[in-house]
Design an enzyme around this catalytic site. Structure first.
Site, PDB file in Angstrom:
ATOM      1  CB  SER A 278      -0.960  -0.002   1.190  1.00  0.00           C
ATOM      2  OG  SER A 278      -0.273  -0.115   2.420  1.00  0.00           O
ATOM      3  CG  HIS A 308      -0.733  -5.102   2.104  1.00  0.00           C
ATOM      4  ND1 HIS A 308      -0.013  -5.015   3.267  1.00  0.00           N
ATOM      5  CD2 HIS A 308      -0.781  -3.832   1.614  1.00  0.00           C
ATOM      6  CE1 HIS A 308       0.382  -3.767   3.452  1.00  0.00           C
ATOM      7  NE2 HIS A 308      -0.091  -3.025   2.471  1.00  0.00           N
ATOM      8  CG  HIS A 354       6.507  -8.563   8.762  1.00  0.00           C
ATOM      9  ND1 HIS A 354       7.509  -7.814   8.189  1.00  0.00           N
ATOM     10  CD2 HIS A 354       5.407  -7.772   8.805  1.00  0.00           C
ATOM     11  CE1 HIS A 354       7.025  -6.601   7.912  1.00  0.00           C
ATOM     12  NE2 HIS A 354       5.767  -6.553   8.266  1.00  0.00           N
ATOM     13  NE  ARG A 363       3.074  -3.422  12.811  1.00  0.00           N
ATOM     14  CZ  ARG A 363       2.821  -3.656  11.520  1.00  0.00           C
ATOM     15  NH1 ARG A 363       2.169  -2.746  10.809  1.00  0.00           N
ATOM     16  NH2 ARG A 363       3.238  -4.755  10.942  1.00  0.00           N
ATOM     17  CG  ASP A 409      -2.587  -8.321   9.802  1.00  0.00           C
ATOM     18  OD1 ASP A 409      -3.117  -7.218  10.001  1.00  0.00           O
ATOM     19  OD2 ASP A 409      -1.875  -8.570   8.816  1.00  0.00           O
TER      20      ASP A 409
END
Length: 472
Positions: A278, A308, A354, A363, A409
């Site tokens: 993105s 993604h 990742h 995160r 995620d």
């Protein structure tokens, strides 16, 4: 990356130093401005940009021919993975430490950026200020920016009509990208370019478009949520709330805990250096001097891919499939069996691994800390905790995965689900709203620094075979 190194900057800024930290063998001065004249973000950038333009000019003149590394055939065939080929000022991803926003880690941002309440999560507006200026803002600056964003958040009627022209069954990301494209007709950059603006001024209408886009996307996203999952009514913005709090409110969630979650969510999802799909797409399209609306809409279409941003919905759906088959009180051995079942069927365990990180995503860690604080007994959170113990050893045993650890995620869906936002198909829209802050911040600097049209060289397999044969 350290944004300001020169001590002479101190004479230009009416400020007081509140913290000094050493990052990557350089000195960062974290400053809080207190005078009312420093509350305008545009004025801050107007002062900072000339110095950075000169910095880039000097870098090109003195080091333009310096080699950064070797390109391998694996890199060419592997999606350019690992190639150093982009300038991205706002954040840098370290394989071991994770993301740093202007040199600050996520825990440092949680500590230093202003919050809505004592010991609360950082306000996204504060991160926006940090990404654009390289400085930690004061609460007064963040409040001023919040007010400005609210003033820019009006949505023209034609945007709602464009979204309503789609079937309500259209994926939320399709509707979101459509809404952003409909906003494009108001682009100040496009108008200025058509009038013949000098390229040295490109950043100013880009700034106007970017702040308006950042302000508007939560309103558009909230409408899409109401249209698909609720009664279709627009929940008006609350002028007493900040960016993250208002987004939660417009979605229909007014609990203080959900507002805090949305502040954290938007902040940590905002930027992740320039190489992800993105971010790179937004930069690439903008390099053709496409305006921020066109560029961000393109970025959203990349974010909508299952490799993604769409992965965040896949995680929660997979976790719910575990519960559906094995129950909430699943044992460790049952969980191991289910993970192996998933892998043996040719699928991946969503939320793990990742492209760059080689350790647990920070995160993920800050979301886990949020869960331990607000929902320690939630069954799905406890299942996520078990997965943290079970999945990495299995992926390591496979021997094919460079990073077996959980990413961002792996956790976000469980938090959203707990507070009532249970519609997993919508989760990538939340990601998109967040990513507007990082992509637009960098786009302003792309224009300010005059970065060129992106045009890498491509080759054929025949060329590669002949080149390698000759080199051997």
């Amino acid at each position: 990356m350290v944004f300001f190194r020169s001590v002479s900057l101190l004479s230009k800024l009416r400020s007081r130093v509140v913290q000094q930290s050493s990052l990557n063998n350089s000195v960062r001065w974290l400053q809080v401005q207190s005078s009312s004249s420093d509350l305008d973000l545009h004025s801050q950038l107007k002062e900072l940009i000339p110095e950075q333009q000169e910095r880039l000019k000097k870098l090109k003149a003195e080091h333009g021919k310096f080699q950064l590394g070797n390109i391998t055939v694996d890199m060419v065939l592997g999606g350019m993975r690992g190639m150093t080929g982009l300038l991205w000022e706002t954040s840098l991803l370290d394989p071991d430490e994770g993301i740093r926003f202007r040199g600050l880690s996520i825990p440092e941002c949680q500590k230093l950026l202003p919050a809505a309440k004592p010991d609360g999560e950082p306000l996204p507006e504060g991160l926006l200020w940090l990404l654009l200026t390289g400085k930690v803002p004061s609460k007064e600056q963040v409040d001023a920016l919040s007010k400005e964003l609210r003033s820019r958040a009006t949505i023209p009627d034609h945007v709602y009509k464009a979204i309503d022209a789609l079937p309500v069954t259209a994926h939320p990301m399709t509707q979101f990208a459509t809404g952003v494209m409909a906003l494009q007709v108001q682009s100040e950059f496009q108008k200025a370019y058509e009038k013949g603006i000098h390229k040295s001024k490109y950043w100013e209408p880009t700034y106007e478009d970017s702040l308006s886009l950042i302000a508007q996307v939560p309103v558009v996203a909230a409408y899409i949520y109401q249209r698909i999952y609720k009664d279709g009514q627009i929940i008006p913005m609350d002028d007493s709330l900040d960016y993250g709090g208002n987004f939660s409110h417009m979605l229909g969630f007014d609990s203080p805990q959900m507002q805090e979650l949305m502040r954290l969510y938007v902040t940590i999802h905002s930027d992740h250096e320039g190489g992800n799909v993105s971010a790179h797409t937004g930069h690439l399209v903008a390099s053709a001097l496409s305006d921020p609306y066109l560029s961000f809409a393109a970025a959203l279409n990349g974010l909508a891919g299952p490799l993604h941003g769409l992965a965040n919905q896949e995680v929660l759906l997979w976790i719910k499939s575990v519960v559906a088959e094995c129950g909430e009180n699943i044992t460790t051995e049952q969980l191991k069996d289910y993970v192996w079942k998933t892998l043996n069927s040719g699928k991946v365990v969503p939320g793990f691994g990742h492209g760059v990180l080689r350790k647990t995503d920070p995160r993920y860690t800050c979301q886990r800390e949020f869960a331990l604080k607000h929902l320690p007994d939630d069954p799905l959170f406890q299942l996520v905790s078990k997965l943290y113990e079970v999945v990495p050893p299995i992926l390591t045993e496979l021997g094919k995965v460079k990073n077996p650890w959980p990413n961002v995620d792996a956790h976000s869906g469980v938090l959203l689900n707990y507070f009532g936002l249970t519609e997993a198909r919508y989760y990538t829209v939340l990601f998109g709203v967040s990513r507007s802050i990082g992509i637009c911040s960098q786009l302003i600097w792309d224009r300010a620094l005059g970065l060129p049209l992106e045009r890498p060289k491509s080759v054929t397999m025949d060329w590669l075979e002949k080149y390698c044969k000759k080199a051997a």
